[in-house]
Scaffold this motif. Sequence first.
Motif, PDB file in Angstrom:
ATOM      1  N   GLY A  10       0.804  -1.212   0.000  1.00 20.17           N
ATOM      2  CA  GLY A  10       0.000   0.000   0.000  1.00 20.17           C
ATOM      3  C   GLY A  10       0.839   1.264   0.000  1.00 20.17           C
ATOM      4  N   SER A  11       0.143   2.384   0.124  1.00 22.09           N
ATOM      5  CA  SER A  11       0.801   3.695   0.057  1.00 22.09           C
ATOM      6  C   SER A  11       0.352   4.582   1.212  1.00 22.09           C
ATOM      7  CB  SER A  11       0.454   4.394  -1.265  1.00 22.09           C
ATOM      8  OG  SER A  11       0.922   3.673  -2.365  1.00 22.09           O
ATOM      9  N   LEU A  12       1.215   5.502   1.581  1.00 23.45           N
ATOM     10  CA  LEU A  12       0.904   6.552   2.546  1.00 23.45           C
ATOM     11  C   LEU A  12       1.635   7.810   2.112  1.00 23.45           C
ATOM     12  CD1 LEU A  12       1.194   4.986   6.144  1.00 23.45           C
ATOM     13  CD2 LEU A  12      -0.872   5.910   5.081  1.00 23.45           C
ATOM     14  N   ARG A  13       1.083   8.946   2.479  1.00 22.53           N
ATOM     15  CA  ARG A  13       1.750  10.220   2.224  1.00 22.53           C
ATOM     16  C   ARG A  13       1.926  10.949   3.544  1.00 22.53           C
ATOM     17  NH1 ARG A  13      -0.226  15.798  -0.570  1.00 22.53           N
ATOM     18  NH2 ARG A  13       1.668  16.283  -1.747  1.00 22.53           N
ATOM     19  N   LEU A  14       3.175  11.154   3.911  1.00 22.62           N
ATOM     20  CA  LEU A  14       3.479  11.908   5.123  1.00 22.62           C
ATOM     21  C   LEU A  14       3.661  13.378   4.781  1.00 22.62           C
ATOM     22  CD1 LEU A  14       6.082   9.548   6.843  1.00 22.62           C
ATOM     23  CD2 LEU A  14       3.582   9.472   6.941  1.00 22.62           C
ATOM     24  N   SER A  15       3.290  14.214   5.722  1.00 19.61           N
ATOM     25  CA  SER A  15       3.487  15.652   5.576  1.00 19.61           C
ATOM     26  C   SER A  15       4.256  16.176   6.771  1.00 19.61           C
ATOM     27  CB  SER A  15       2.145  16.376   5.474  1.00 19.61           C
ATOM     28  OG  SER A  15       1.398  15.947   4.363  1.00 19.61           O
ATOM     29  N   CYS A  16       4.985  17.255   6.556  1.00 21.06           N
ATOM     30  CA  CYS A  16       5.716  17.927   7.624  1.00 21.06           C
ATOM     31  C   CYS A  16       5.411  19.405   7.507  1.00 21.06           C
ATOM     32  CB  CYS A  16       7.209  17.663   7.501  1.00 21.06           C
ATOM     33  SG  CYS A  16       8.217  18.559   8.707  1.00 21.06           S
ATOM     34  N   ALA A  17       4.742  19.934   8.510  1.00 23.05           N
ATOM     35  CA  ALA A  17       4.406  21.348   8.526  1.00 23.05           C
ATOM     36  C   ALA A  17       5.437  22.103   9.344  1.00 23.05           C
ATOM     37  CB  ALA A  17       3.010  21.546   9.113  1.00 23.05           C
ATOM     38  N   ALA A  18       5.963  23.180   8.771  1.00 24.17           N
ATOM     39  CA  ALA A  18       7.015  23.960   9.422  1.00 24.17           C
ATOM     40  C   ALA A  18       6.514  25.358   9.738  1.00 24.17           C
ATOM     41  CB  ALA A  18       8.242  24.031   8.525  1.00 24.17           C
ATOM     42  N   SER A  19       6.957  25.885  10.857  1.00 26.77           N
ATOM     43  CA  SER A  19       6.563  27.236  11.223  1.00 26.77           C
ATOM     44  C   SER A  19       7.605  27.847  12.144  1.00 26.77           C
ATOM     45  CB  SER A  19       5.204  27.223  11.926  1.00 26.77           C
ATOM     46  OG  SER A  19       5.275  26.488  13.130  1.00 26.77           O
ATOM     47  N   GLY A  20       7.615  29.164  12.215  1.00 22.52           N
ATOM     48  CA  GLY A  20       8.464  29.853  13.164  1.00 22.52           C
ATOM     49  C   GLY A  20       9.851  30.215  12.669  1.00 22.52           C
ATOM     50  N   ARG A  21      10.255  29.662  11.523  1.00 23.91           N
ATOM     51  CA  ARG A  21      11.574  29.955  10.947  1.00 23.91           C
ATOM     52  C   ARG A  21      11.421  29.993   9.437  1.00 23.91           C
ATOM     53  NH1 ARG A  21      16.619  28.399  13.553  1.00 23.91           N
ATOM     54  NH2 ARG A  21      16.320  28.003  15.774  1.00 23.91           N
ATOM     55  N   PRO A  22      12.421  30.530   8.746  1.00 24.58           N
ATOM     56  CA  PRO A  22      12.358  30.538   7.272  1.00 24.58           C
ATOM     57  C   PRO A  22      12.728  29.186   6.689  1.00 24.58           C
ATOM     58  CG  PRO A  22      14.384  31.561   8.017  1.00 24.58           C
ATOM     59  CD  PRO A  22      13.583  31.276   9.254  1.00 24.58           C
ATOM     60  N   PHE A  23      11.876  28.182   6.899  1.00 28.37           N
ATOM     61  CA  PHE A  23      12.193  26.835   6.466  1.00 28.37           C
ATOM     62  C   PHE A  23      12.341  26.726   4.965  1.00 28.37           C
ATOM     63  CE2 PHE A  23      12.353  24.260  10.187  1.00 28.37           C
ATOM     64  CZ  PHE A  23      11.618  24.944  11.143  1.00 28.37           C
ATOM     65  N   GLY A  24      11.801  27.671   4.242  1.00 27.18           N
ATOM     66  CA  GLY A  24      11.973  27.664   2.793  1.00 27.18           C
ATOM     67  C   GLY A  24      13.417  27.811   2.370  1.00 27.18           C
ATOM     68  N   LEU A  25      14.287  28.224   3.302  1.00 30.56           N
ATOM     69  CA  LEU A  25      15.707  28.383   3.010  1.00 30.56           C
ATOM     70  C   LEU A  25      16.537  27.196   3.475  1.00 30.56           C
ATOM     71  CD1 LEU A  25      16.159  32.115   4.081  1.00 30.56           C
ATOM     72  CD2 LEU A  25      15.684  31.208   1.794  1.00 30.56           C
ATOM     73  N   TYR A  26      15.896  26.227   4.124  1.00 31.71           N
ATOM     74  CA  TYR A  26      16.640  25.134   4.740  1.00 31.71           C
ATOM     75  C   TYR A  26      16.489  23.833   3.976  1.00 31.71           C
ATOM     76  CZ  TYR A  26      16.446  28.101   8.978  1.00 31.71           C
ATOM     77  OH  TYR A  26      16.548  29.124   9.880  1.00 31.71           O
ATOM     78  N   PRO A  27      17.576  23.081   3.806  1.00 33.58           N
ATOM     79  CA  PRO A  27      17.421  21.695   3.367  1.00 33.58           C
ATOM     80  C   PRO A  27      16.670  20.915   4.442  1.00 33.58           C
ATOM     81  CG  PRO A  27      19.705  22.424   3.190  1.00 33.58           C
ATOM     82  CD  PRO A  27      18.984  23.462   3.978  1.00 33.58           C
ATOM     83  N   MET A  28      15.897  19.948   4.017  1.00 32.49           N
ATOM     84  CA  MET A  28      15.106  19.185   4.977  1.00 32.49           C
ATOM     85  C   MET A  28      15.204  17.699   4.668  1.00 32.49           C
ATOM     86  SD  MET A  28      11.722  21.597   5.365  1.00 32.49           S
ATOM     87  CE  MET A  28      11.136  20.685   6.801  1.00 32.49           C
ATOM     88  N   GLY A  29      14.833  16.884   5.640  1.00 32.21           N
ATOM     89  CA  GLY A  29      14.937  15.458   5.439  1.00 32.21           C
ATOM     90  C   GLY A  29      13.924  14.674   6.242  1.00 32.21           C
ATOM     91  N   TRP A  30      13.791  13.431   5.867  1.00 29.52           N
ATOM     92  CA  TRP A  30      12.976  12.464   6.597  1.00 29.52           C
ATOM     93  C   TRP A  30      13.893  11.385   7.160  1.00 29.52           C
ATOM     94  CZ3 TRP A  30       7.946  13.008   7.780  1.00 29.52           C
ATOM     95  CH2 TRP A  30       7.165  13.878   7.017  1.00 29.52           C
ATOM     96  N   PHE A  31      13.604  10.999   8.383  1.00 29.99           N
ATOM     97  CA  PHE A  31      14.317   9.935   9.044  1.00 29.99           C
ATOM     98  C   PHE A  31      13.295   8.993   9.656  1.00 29.99           C
ATOM     99  CE2 PHE A  31      18.614  11.696   8.922  1.00 29.99           C
ATOM    100  CZ  PHE A  31      18.332  13.006   8.563  1.00 29.99           C
ATOM    101  N   ARG A  32      13.729   7.799  10.027  1.00 34.00           N
ATOM    102  CA  ARG A  32      12.816   6.869  10.675  1.00 34.00           C
ATOM    103  C   ARG A  32      13.543   6.049  11.727  1.00 34.00           C
ATOM    104  NH1 ARG A  32      11.643   2.711   5.602  1.00 34.00           N
ATOM    105  NH2 ARG A  32      13.707   1.680   5.595  1.00 34.00           N
ATOM    106  N   GLN A  33      12.771   5.606  12.691  1.00 35.37           N
ATOM    107  CA  GLN A  33      13.323   4.773  13.753  1.00 35.37           C
ATOM    108  C   GLN A  33      12.383   3.615  14.007  1.00 35.37           C
ATOM    109  OE1 GLN A  33      14.399   6.888  17.323  1.00 35.37           O
ATOM    110  NE2 GLN A  33      15.684   5.209  18.010  1.00 35.37           N
ATOM    111  N   ALA A  34      12.860   2.428  13.688  1.00 36.17           N
ATOM    112  CA  ALA A  34      12.089   1.209  13.924  1.00 36.17           C
ATOM    113  C   ALA A  34      12.288   0.757  15.362  1.00 36.17           C
ATOM    114  CB  ALA A  34      12.531   0.129  12.948  1.00 36.17           C
ATOM    115  N   PRO A  35      11.367  -0.017  15.890  1.00 38.13           N
ATOM    116  CA  PRO A  35      11.496  -0.493  17.272  1.00 38.13           C
ATOM    117  C   PRO A  35      12.812  -1.228  17.494  1.00 38.13           C
ATOM    118  CG  PRO A  35       9.306  -0.963  16.438  1.00 38.13           C
ATOM    119  CD  PRO A  35      10.104  -0.457  15.270  1.00 38.13           C
TER     120      PRO A  35
END
Length: 122
Positions: free
Chosen positions: A14-39
Amino acid sequence: QLQAFGGGLVQAGGSLRLSCAASGRPFGLYPMGWFRQAPGKEREFVAAVSWSGGMKTYADSVKGRFTISRDSAKNTMFLQMNSLKPEDTAVYYCAARTKVTMAVPISEYELWGQGTEVTVSS
């Protein structure tokens, strides 16, 4: 501030779409990433995107299945996850770094959001 959401329970394939909402800083100027931690495992890199959205990089384990993107005008980043596998089960975190270049190592990211849990059943 970063907030990830969109996780849930999905069957393998199946499929899922994750979102990350940013606020409080100029995140449009920052590189960003996704990480994960399994049990029981360490947090690991999943994908990163440049501040412009023009450059992207992926962990080998998700290449061809996951797509990272961002809408800088809306201070939002996405992770489209297709062909999900049980081994993708983890808590997924979004992060940002305040330097110009993209990076893979977790230590290069200064800003972190709370995670969203993804469970893939077999």
